[in-house]
Design a protein around this motif. Sequence first.
Motif, PDB file in Angstrom:
ATOM      1  N   GLN A 158       0.815  -1.219   0.000  1.00 12.39           N
ATOM      2  CA  GLN A 158       0.000   0.000   0.000  1.00 12.39           C
ATOM      3  C   GLN A 158       0.849   1.269   0.000  1.00 12.39           C
ATOM      4  OE1 GLN A 158      -2.917   0.204   3.153  1.00 12.39           O
ATOM      5  NE2 GLN A 158      -3.276   2.377   2.798  1.00 12.39           N
ATOM      6  N   ILE A 159       1.835   1.338   0.889  1.00 10.32           N
ATOM      7  CA  ILE A 159       2.689   2.537   0.975  1.00 10.32           C
ATOM      8  C   ILE A 159       4.096   2.151   0.506  1.00 10.32           C
ATOM      9  CG2 ILE A 159       3.668   4.316   2.470  1.00 10.32           C
ATOM     10  CD1 ILE A 159       1.204   4.086   4.232  1.00 10.32           C
ATOM     11  N   LEU A 160       4.482   2.702  -0.635  1.00 10.94           N
ATOM     12  CA  LEU A 160       5.726   2.275  -1.281  1.00 10.94           C
ATOM     13  C   LEU A 160       6.871   3.227  -0.972  1.00 10.94           C
ATOM     14  CD1 LEU A 160       4.135   1.389  -4.730  1.00 10.94           C
ATOM     15  CD2 LEU A 160       4.708  -0.195  -2.871  1.00 10.94           C
ATOM     16  N   GLY A 182      -7.436  14.964  -9.471  1.00 12.19           N
ATOM     17  CA  GLY A 182      -7.899  15.638  -8.255  1.00 12.19           C
ATOM     18  C   GLY A 182      -7.336  15.009  -7.001  1.00 12.19           C
ATOM     19  N   GLY A 183      -6.594  13.915  -7.163  1.00  8.33           N
ATOM     20  CA  GLY A 183      -5.981  13.230  -6.023  1.00  8.33           C
ATOM     21  C   GLY A 183      -4.702  13.905  -5.570  1.00  8.33           C
ATOM     22  N   VAL A 184      -4.145  13.377  -4.463  1.00  5.72           N
ATOM     23  CA  VAL A 184      -2.922  13.945  -3.886  1.00  5.72           C
ATOM     24  C   VAL A 184      -1.854  12.852  -3.771  1.00  5.72           C
ATOM     25  CG1 VAL A 184      -1.895  15.024  -1.834  1.00  5.72           C
ATOM     26  CG2 VAL A 184      -4.204  15.677  -2.579  1.00  5.72           C
ATOM     27  N   TYR A 185      -0.646  13.167  -4.263  1.00  9.33           N
ATOM     28  CA  TYR A 185       0.529  12.326  -4.060  1.00  9.33           C
ATOM     29  C   TYR A 185       1.414  13.019  -3.039  1.00  9.33           C
ATOM     30  CZ  TYR A 185       5.388  10.851  -5.014  1.00  9.33           C
ATOM     31  OH  TYR A 185       6.707  10.446  -4.901  1.00  9.33           O
ATOM     32  N   ALA A 186       1.827  12.310  -1.986  1.00 12.53           N
ATOM     33  CA  ALA A 186       2.709  12.904  -0.970  1.00 12.53           C
ATOM     34  C   ALA A 186       3.968  12.067  -0.842  1.00 12.53           C
ATOM     35  CB  ALA A 186       1.989  12.979   0.372  1.00 12.53           C
ATOM     36  N   ILE A 187       5.114  12.737  -0.908  1.00 10.74           N
ATOM     37  CA  ILE A 187       6.391  12.064  -0.681  1.00 10.74           C
ATOM     38  C   ILE A 187       7.014  12.645   0.577  1.00 10.74           C
ATOM     39  CG2 ILE A 187       7.603  13.663  -2.288  1.00 10.74           C
ATOM     40  CD1 ILE A 187       9.548  11.291  -2.858  1.00 10.74           C
ATOM     41  N   THR A 188       7.516  11.764   1.437  1.00  8.86           N
ATOM     42  CA  THR A 188       8.180  12.235   2.656  1.00  8.86           C
ATOM     43  C   THR A 188       9.667  11.930   2.584  1.00  8.86           C
ATOM     44  OG1 THR A 188       8.095  10.252   4.040  1.00  8.86           O
ATOM     45  CG2 THR A 188       6.069  11.577   3.893  1.00  8.86           C
ATOM     46  N   LYS A 267       1.419  10.999  10.121  1.00  3.80           N
ATOM     47  CA  LYS A 267       1.447  11.715  11.402  1.00  3.80           C
ATOM     48  C   LYS A 267       2.866  12.212  11.646  1.00  3.80           C
ATOM     49  CE  LYS A 267      -2.358   8.976  13.286  1.00  3.80           C
ATOM     50  NZ  LYS A 267      -3.324  10.095  13.234  1.00  3.80           N
ATOM     51  N   PHE A 268       2.969  13.486  12.032  1.00  3.52           N
ATOM     52  CA  PHE A 268       4.272  14.141  12.201  1.00  3.52           C
ATOM     53  C   PHE A 268       4.564  14.418  13.668  1.00  3.52           C
ATOM     54  CE2 PHE A 268       2.586  14.985   8.026  1.00  3.52           C
ATOM     55  CZ  PHE A 268       3.658  14.683   7.213  1.00  3.52           C
ATOM     56  N   ASP A 269       5.830  14.756  13.945  1.00  2.87           N
ATOM     57  CA  ASP A 269       6.174  15.010  15.347  1.00  2.87           C
ATOM     58  C   ASP A 269       5.558  16.321  15.842  1.00  2.87           C
ATOM     59  OD1 ASP A 269       7.861  16.502  13.750  1.00  2.87           O
ATOM     60  OD2 ASP A 269       9.626  16.252  15.011  1.00  2.87           O
ATOM     61  N   VAL A 270       5.483  17.321  14.986  1.00  2.00           N
ATOM     62  CA  VAL A 270       4.933  18.620  15.398  1.00  2.00           C
ATOM     63  C   VAL A 270       3.710  19.019  14.568  1.00  2.00           C
ATOM     64  CG1 VAL A 270       5.437  21.080  15.667  1.00  2.00           C
ATOM     65  CG2 VAL A 270       7.262  19.388  16.068  1.00  2.00           C
ATOM     66  N   GLN A 271       3.817  18.870  13.256  1.00  2.20           N
ATOM     67  CA  GLN A 271       2.806  19.422  12.343  1.00  2.20           C
ATOM     68  C   GLN A 271       1.520  18.577  12.321  1.00  2.20           C
ATOM     69  OE1 GLN A 271       3.994  22.160  11.269  1.00  2.20           O
ATOM     70  NE2 GLN A 271       6.208  21.939  11.098  1.00  2.20           N
ATOM     71  N   ASN A 272       0.490  19.154  11.710  1.00  6.27           N
ATOM     72  CA  ASN A 272      -0.793  18.463  11.592  1.00  6.27           C
ATOM     73  C   ASN A 272      -0.704  17.249  10.666  1.00  6.27           C
ATOM     74  OD1 ASN A 272      -2.240  20.232  13.239  1.00  6.27           O
ATOM     75  ND2 ASN A 272      -2.561  21.669  11.541  1.00  6.27           N
ATOM     76  N   ASP A 273      -1.641  16.331  10.845  1.00  5.19           N
ATOM     77  CA  ASP A 273      -1.703  15.141   9.989  1.00  5.19           C
ATOM     78  C   ASP A 273      -1.919  15.540   8.529  1.00  5.19           C
ATOM     79  OD1 ASP A 273      -1.646  13.895  12.407  1.00  5.19           O
ATOM     80  OD2 ASP A 273      -3.615  12.924  12.226  1.00  5.19           O
ATOM     81  N   VAL A 274      -1.439  14.690   7.631  1.00  7.92           N
ATOM     82  CA  VAL A 274      -1.667  14.903   6.193  1.00  7.92           C
ATOM     83  C   VAL A 274      -2.209  13.610   5.595  1.00  7.92           C
ATOM     84  CG1 VAL A 274      -0.560  15.303   3.956  1.00  7.92           C
ATOM     85  CG2 VAL A 274       0.123  16.684   5.932  1.00  7.92           C
ATOM     86  N   LYS A 275      -3.301  13.739   4.860  1.00  9.07           N
ATOM     87  CA  LYS A 275      -3.921  12.595   4.203  1.00  9.07           C
ATOM     88  C   LYS A 275      -3.644  12.712   2.705  1.00  9.07           C
ATOM     89  CE  LYS A 275      -8.469  10.339   4.564  1.00  9.07           C
ATOM     90  NZ  LYS A 275      -8.906  10.072   3.223  1.00  9.07           N
ATOM     91  N   ALA A 276      -3.372  11.609   2.035  1.00  2.96           N
ATOM     92  CA  ALA A 276      -3.121  11.661   0.600  1.00  2.96           C
ATOM     93  C   ALA A 276      -3.640  10.393  -0.060  1.00  2.96           C
ATOM     94  CB  ALA A 276      -1.630  11.829   0.326  1.00  2.96           C
ATOM     95  N   ASP A 277      -3.779  10.424  -1.381  1.00  2.00           N
ATOM     96  CA  ASP A 277      -4.255   9.243  -2.106  1.00  2.00           C
ATOM     97  C   ASP A 277      -3.122   8.263  -2.360  1.00  2.00           C
ATOM     98  OD1 ASP A 277      -7.166  10.047  -2.891  1.00  2.00           O
ATOM     99  OD2 ASP A 277      -5.906  11.820  -3.214  1.00  2.00           O
ATOM    100  N   VAL A 278      -1.948   8.802  -2.732  1.00  2.43           N
ATOM    101  CA  VAL A 278      -0.759   7.963  -2.927  1.00  2.43           C
ATOM    102  C   VAL A 278       0.320   8.452  -1.971  1.00  2.43           C
ATOM    103  CG1 VAL A 278       1.043   7.250  -4.533  1.00  2.43           C
ATOM    104  CG2 VAL A 278      -1.307   7.516  -5.355  1.00  2.43           C
ATOM    105  N   LEU A 279       0.721   7.571  -1.058  1.00  2.00           N
ATOM    106  CA  LEU A 279       1.774   7.918  -0.102  1.00  2.00           C
ATOM    107  C   LEU A 279       3.074   7.243  -0.507  1.00  2.00           C
ATOM    108  CD1 LEU A 279       0.062   7.583   3.414  1.00  2.00           C
ATOM    109  CD2 LEU A 279       0.655   9.666   2.183  1.00  2.00           C
ATOM    110  N   ASN A 280       4.139   8.034  -0.531  1.00  2.00           N
ATOM    111  CA  ASN A 280       5.470   7.528  -0.896  1.00  2.00           C
ATOM    112  C   ASN A 280       6.396   7.926   0.255  1.00  2.00           C
ATOM    113  OD1 ASN A 280       7.679   8.194  -3.783  1.00  2.00           O
ATOM    114  ND2 ASN A 280       7.776   6.647  -2.204  1.00  2.00           N
ATOM    115  N   VAL A 281       6.594   6.988   1.187  1.00  2.00           N
ATOM    116  CA  VAL A 281       7.292   7.321   2.433  1.00  2.00           C
ATOM    117  C   VAL A 281       8.722   6.785   2.400  1.00  2.00           C
ATOM    118  CG1 VAL A 281       7.291   7.016   4.938  1.00  2.00           C
ATOM    119  CG2 VAL A 281       5.128   7.380   3.727  1.00  2.00           C
TER     120      VAL A 281
END
Lengths: 428, 70
Positions: A158-160, A182-188, A267-281
């Motif tokens: 699921q999370i690649l 309209g989706g969101v891709y998030a890379i950390t 979920k981050f140490d300080v900042q607010n949660d972020v939801k995305a359609d494709v998570l790349n962690v």
Amino acid sequence: MKRRSFVQASMALGSFGVLGGMVGCASVGRVPEKARVVVVGGGYGGATAAKYVRMLSNYQIDVTLIEPNGEFVSCPISNLVIGGSKTMADITTPYDKLSGKHGVNIVRDYVASVDPVKKTVTLASGPTIRYDKLVMSPGIDLMFNTIEGLKEANASGQILQAWKAGPETLALRKQLESMNDGGVYAITIPEAPYRCPPGPYERASQVAHYFKQHKPKSKVLILDANQDVTSKGPLFKKFWADNYKDILEYMPQHKVMAVDAKTNTLKFDVQNDVKADVLNVLPAMRAGGIAVQSSLANVNTRWCGVHYQTFESTQAKDIHVIGDSIMLAPLMPKSGHMANSHGKVTAAAIVAQLSDMPVNPTPFLSNTCYSFVNDKLVVHVASVHQYDNKDKTYKTVSGSGGVSSAPNELEGIYAWNWAQNIWADSLM
Amino acid sequence: MCANCHGTDGRTIEGSAIPSLVGMPKDYMVLQMKAFKDGSRPATVMHQITKGLTDTQIDIISSYYAAIKR
């Protein structure tokens, strides 16, 4: 040129080049009882070290390379597969020239353990191989356990990460293709040091380029644990502002602590949660597992300390560690180009040592790293590193190195040719 | 040093825009490297690389590639 003068020439300049000459016979899969040089890992570092020990010894020193994968898949350029302008075939090179043309004995296996006293490696399948010199080039391990919930979410597909090019590269591409417009891709991005400093920013650019062409209502989020973009910052940020203004958002100081796979939330140490359609962690990284397990990762139990003149481990005699696994000298990035250079300096040192000749007292090496900001335009960073015999480390040569003045198409051509040439230099 | 981009032995792959160095005449190569270094020949990256080389290193590299048969 005779072998002696060749090795001396190569010593004068770090090492480069090759003599034409004898070509050994390929024998893939044979497990010898003993090899003078055993190389663990067939990436940019290990493959280059194996090839250049063969060449610099005039094909007199036998080399066994242990590598679990059947083909080499390049991390550099793999972001273009994710962006859709290159294919997996474009970034894949077989190992057959390394064996057939250069006589490297390739054993397809993992290493289960290393005994630095007996000077043996034991394969996962059971047999043990003795060595005179061992080159460890196991790359990186991703520390999934540093982020709560990530290990399971990655194992389920699921999370690649796709930070080791291969099946996940293609799987991430497929996730992006399946995502609705309209989706969101998030890379950390983890705190430096990690493999390929500009890589995450290049990847985000590739995804933004794909969205701009095909899914213009979609967004790219970069959530960076660092204070700022860690490489080529002004170039990336200007290009994003000029070209991906409504698509890409960069957020520094976002350190991921946990993932919630049920809701696809970070979920981050300080900042607010972020939801995305494709998570790349991308979790924190350390030296490849076999290096850690063999106690070679003696810097913070993460990276392997080496004597930079020869890349011999500071922990174990006759074991040389190269590539992304090592604790690098200041301003040296963890890159494929660097690993290839480590492989050559190490090969020259090993051939000299096994031939009772002096080791080059002042090796030097260079780095060139290209990043694609779309399918054609490229920016680079380059540097030259000279070994300083007094301080026992590499120092960048004053006045050398730098970055592109702006993204440009000419370097797009050079970047692709760079990839083809370094693949050939490492593997063919 | 050079082979990462210019190929093993200075032999680039077929169709490479990055030039091969194998068999390049020494005098020509020294002149080009120095022209990159002093900025008189424009470049994308070679000016930044050659500024990391001494004139002696440029001489050794150029001699090496000139001595290899194409």
